[in-house]
Design an enzyme around this catalytic site. Sequence first.
Site, short mmCIF file in Angstrom:
data_model
loop_
_atom_site.label_atom_id
_atom_site.label_comp_id
_atom_site.label_asym_id
_atom_site.label_seq_id
_atom_site.Cartn_x
_atom_site.Cartn_y
_atom_site.Cartn_z
CB SER A 1 -0.93 0.03 1.10
OG SER A 1 -0.18 0.17 2.48
CE1 TYR A 2 3.05 6.78 -2.53
CE2 TYR A 2 1.79 8.12 -0.81
CZ TYR A 2 2.84 8.14 -1.77
OH TYR A 2 3.73 9.07 -1.79
CE1 TYR A 3 0.39 4.47 7.86
CE2 TYR A 3 0.35 2.05 7.68
CZ TYR A 3 0.60 3.14 8.55
OH TYR A 3 0.89 3.23 9.86
#
Length: 312
Positions: A140-142
Amino acid sequence: MRVFVTGASGFVMGHVARALLRRGDEVVAYVRSPERARSLGEAGATLARGDLSDGSAVRAAMAGCDAAVHGAGVYEVGIAEDARSAMYEANVVGTERVLGAALEAGLRRVVHVSTIAAFGNTRGRVVDESYRHPGAEFTSYYEETKFRAHETALKYAAHGLPVVIVQPGQVYGPGDHSGLGAQMRQAARGKLPVMVFPDLGLNFVHVDDAAQGVLLALDKGRVGECYVLGGQMATLRGLIDTVARVSGQPRPRLTLPMGILRFASRIRPELREIVSSADGVTFWAKDDKARRELGYSPRPLAQGIAETYGRR
């Protein structure tokens, strides 16, 4: 000790700020909304209004402090492309600003609150602090922004900042308003109709234990070192089974097939990241180092769940 704390209006960092106050430390809580943090002010914290994008406000609020605990950031999986820049600004650039200000101010001690997710998908392995994310593929970008913030903290340690890095697992407990927290509350009431991502592997840690681990790192952690703050590793299926058992409720009888979710993710872009961050993924790391060096002693999962969601 006067401690500058970011993210104190949130779930984990709110517990950290209150734990500092209970033991007699002064807390300067750097918050975007003093109104949202009113109860923290009533508990004795000094509320400093500001945003991580404002470097001058960070430096002004940090003035006169002895130490800092940086845990502010954006936590969300499944964000739209146009929301990525704001997440990067908060999680990566914000960390750069806070740690840079701490170095400039000559603080004696800094704790950067990272996450086990900074290791990435461990693919069934149980890793420790010596493991490094390959840096090429992110669920994920997180995860990507937290990895880059983690690397930023290591860079500052190499440049003389007395920073200690802690990596909590999946935090749960009273006041948890995350999506997973909502599932746990539903399961505790016997109202969770279907289980999703049952094989997702996480290290579950009670919020009070995570907060105590942060304080132990502040007091005893070795500069430049990382410490996993875990509790107990389990799959999501194991977690929900534990919630159902201790609350006296039936387990969910249905599991949403992964094929349906994968197909839906082709149609709905916001689901793609959710699927990629949970479909057969494990975020597993052991906390032996924190137990050995800091005296960290988290409660077992069943105990934490019973204290949070057990029979009333």
